[in-house]
Design an enzyme around this catalytic site. Structure first.
Site, mmCIF file in Angstrom:
data_model
loop_
_atom_site.group_PDB
_atom_site.id
_atom_site.type_symbol
_atom_site.label_atom_id
_atom_site.label_comp_id
_atom_site.label_asym_id
_atom_site.label_seq_id
_atom_site.Cartn_x
_atom_site.Cartn_y
_atom_site.Cartn_z
ATOM 1 N N ASP A 13 97.554 50.944 59.762
ATOM 2 C CA ASP A 13 97.510 52.173 60.566
ATOM 3 C C ASP A 13 98.586 52.207 61.648
ATOM 4 O O ASP A 13 98.415 52.826 62.696
ATOM 5 C CB ASP A 13 96.123 52.354 61.231
ATOM 6 C CG ASP A 13 95.009 52.257 60.204
ATOM 7 O OD1 ASP A 13 95.162 52.853 59.142
ATOM 8 O OD2 ASP A 13 94.001 51.563 60.473
ATOM 9 N N LYS A 16 103.168 53.938 59.158
ATOM 10 C CA LYS A 16 104.183 53.755 58.100
ATOM 11 C C LYS A 16 104.538 55.077 57.430
ATOM 12 O O LYS A 16 105.701 55.346 57.155
ATOM 13 C CB LYS A 16 103.665 52.760 57.046
ATOM 14 C CG LYS A 16 103.472 51.349 57.599
ATOM 15 C CD LYS A 16 102.824 50.436 56.589
ATOM 16 C CE LYS A 16 101.354 50.700 56.361
ATOM 17 N NZ LYS A 16 100.470 50.415 57.500
ATOM 18 N N GLY A 40 95.828 55.176 54.004
ATOM 19 C CA GLY A 40 95.890 56.592 54.338
ATOM 20 C C GLY A 40 97.158 56.800 55.136
ATOM 21 O O GLY A 40 97.187 56.522 56.326
ATOM 22 N N HIS A 41 98.216 57.214 54.469
ATOM 23 C CA HIS A 41 99.506 57.366 55.153
ATOM 24 C C HIS A 41 99.654 58.816 55.613
ATOM 25 O O HIS A 41 99.683 59.734 54.808
ATOM 26 C CB HIS A 41 100.644 56.947 54.223
ATOM 27 C CG HIS A 41 100.665 55.461 53.990
ATOM 28 N ND1 HIS A 41 101.565 54.813 53.187
ATOM 29 C CD2 HIS A 41 99.863 54.484 54.496
ATOM 30 C CE1 HIS A 41 101.321 53.510 53.207
ATOM 31 N NE2 HIS A 41 100.296 53.287 53.985
ATOM 32 N N GLN A 224 98.652 48.932 54.431
ATOM 33 C CA GLN A 224 97.886 48.026 55.309
ATOM 34 C C GLN A 224 98.857 47.297 56.251
ATOM 35 O O GLN A 224 99.895 47.850 56.549
ATOM 36 C CB GLN A 224 97.041 47.038 54.493
ATOM 37 C CG GLN A 224 95.860 47.680 53.758
ATOM 38 C CD GLN A 224 96.236 48.319 52.441
ATOM 39 O OE1 GLN A 224 96.929 47.723 51.644
ATOM 40 N NE2 GLN A 224 95.795 49.534 52.216
#
Ligand code: IMP
Length: 424
Positions: A13, A16, A40-41, A224
């Site tokens: 988080d 990225k 979750g990008h 991650q």
């Protein structure tokens, strides 16, 4: 040498997605190398927020190709939803998205096993996103997995049934294992398989090799963070893939000597979602302020993220393991308004003070040793260049750069593409 890597240096988080999106103009190919829909990008531009889980974060750019590499695990049902979510944006998915034949599939029963295994762990649970990540990588390394290339063969249905049956037997060993509607889950899964089949499925290592030979610029996108790495993270509170630089080699088929820049992303503070040790975690109003101002809720699960001061011991470790050549600091704006800011520079342990990461961060005798740095009041979200940095913010960036002995090339002061400052 034409492959750059972009990795999270903390517990995920870090931002990225935003940085990949910002940097995509400099690359021909964006290639995700590990993880799956546990990620979750988040990308924000033109007033719209997008969250990607499996699809690389370069997908919104007009020309870049996006590859889901062999190291990624794909849940067809989630993938289908992601593709559908992109439909309003007229993206040429058929030509811009490629999927490795060697990427493994997350079956509905992998998700069920993940949930059953977590529930059985009780207080010792990992805090998994319950997306089936652990069981899928277990089947991969146990040589039972099903790969994307399999869905193109005649044996596919038989392979699926065989693995499903095996999973159902395993599930029978867990209590309360009959509360799911497998038919409904399978219908979503098969609809997703049809979507994957309609995409470009490629021998991705060959694709990457040829692209390199043609001088194309490639950015490998991690998911991650380094402290969730299966080997070097805070085991067992980790994910099941290699989130560190080596993962890009195995997850894409890139030879180590082809890697050029390693871009490491970190937040100006620290967050963690799920269980596991977090020595600098705050339980006071400072932590609450970070969570509130930083909107620290998981992009995939919506869970509140735990917040704390920056941990330079852990960051130095991540920089070392990954061979980071450039740093990108995210969310500096969230720290506006703190009288002072703390940075962990060592740990006290039962064996004395230590400046490197201990074997087991869960050891209750471990406590952070802090350096205190003056804070700043000014709002940073409108900053356009380094010349406008408030004095104490400039000092904080300089302090981190000196401590981490690596240049901080980008400072991000908000979620939008525009809120990105490149430093010379
Ligand atoms: P899993 O990968 O879903 O099995 O989760 C294992 C651990 O990694 C849990 O603590 C999750 O919260 C954490 N995790 C997995 N993916 C992410 C991510 O993308 N960001 C932050 N934490 C993650």
């Amino acid at each position: 040498m034409a492959v750059d890597l972009l990795l999270g240096l903390q517990w995920g988080d870090e931002g990225k997605g935003k940085i990949v999106d910002v940097l995509t103009t400099h690359y021909d190919i964006i290639a995700r190398f590990q993880g799956g829909p546990n990620a979750g990008h988040t990308l924000e531009f033109d007033g719209i927020k997008h969250v990607l889980h499996t699809i690389p974060s370069g997908i919104f750019h007009p020309t870049a190709l996006n590859l889901i590499g062999n190291g990624v695990v794909i849940d067809p049902a989630i993938f289908k939803k992601e593709i559908e979510g992109l439909q309003p944006f007229n993206i040429d998915i058929a030509n811009k998205l490629l999927i490795s034949k060697k990427a493994h599939l997350i079956l509905p029963t992998h998700r069920l096993l993940d949930a059953a295994s977590e529930a059985a762990k009780g207080k010792g649970k990992i805090g998994s996103t319950l997306k089936g990540i652990g069981p899928t990588y277990m089947d991969k390394t146990g040589r039972n997995g099903i790969r994307v290339g399999d869905i193109l063969t005649d044996q596919w249905e038989a392979k699926y049934q065989l693995l499903k049956e095996k999973h159902l037997k395993l599930l029978a060993g867990y209590p309360q294992n009959d509360t799911f509607d497998l038919n409904a889950l399978e219908a979503e899964f098969m609809a997703g398989i049809a979507i994957i089949k309609s995409c470009k499925i490629v021998d991705s290592e060959q694709f990457i090799y040829e692209a390199q030979a043609q001088g194309k610029k490639i950015l490998a996108e991690g998911a991650q963070g380094s402290l969730l790495d299966i080997d070097f993270g805070t085991y067992p509170y980790v994910t099941s893939s290699t989130t560190t630089a080596a993962g890009a080699c195995t997850g894409l088929g890139v030879a180590p000597n082809q890697v050029k820049e390693v871009l490491g992303i970190f937040k100006a503070y620290a967050t963690r979602v799920g269980s596991g040790p977090f020595p600098t975690e705050l339980f006071d109003e400072n932590g609450a302020q970070m969570a509130k101002v930083g909107h620290e809720f998981g992009a995939t699960t919506g869970r509140p993220r735990r917040c704390g001061w920056i941990d330079l011991v852990a960051l130095k470790y991540a920089i070392q393991i990954n061979g980071v050549t450039q740093l990108m600091m995210m969310k500096g704006d969230v720290l506006s308004g703190f009288d002072s800011i703390k940075a962990c520079t060592a740990y006290t342990t039962s064996g004395g003070t230590q400046e490197h990461l201990p074997y087991d961060l869960s050891d209750p005798s471990i406590a952070p040793v802090y350096t205190t740095i003056p804070g700043w009041e000014e709002d940073l979200t409108g900053l356009k260049s380094e010349a406008d940095f408030p004095e104490n913010f400039r000092k904080y960036v300089a302090y981190l750069e000196e401590q981490l002995a690596t240049p901080i090339k980008i400072v991000s002061v908000g979620p939008d593409r525009e809120q990105t400052i490149f430093r010379s």
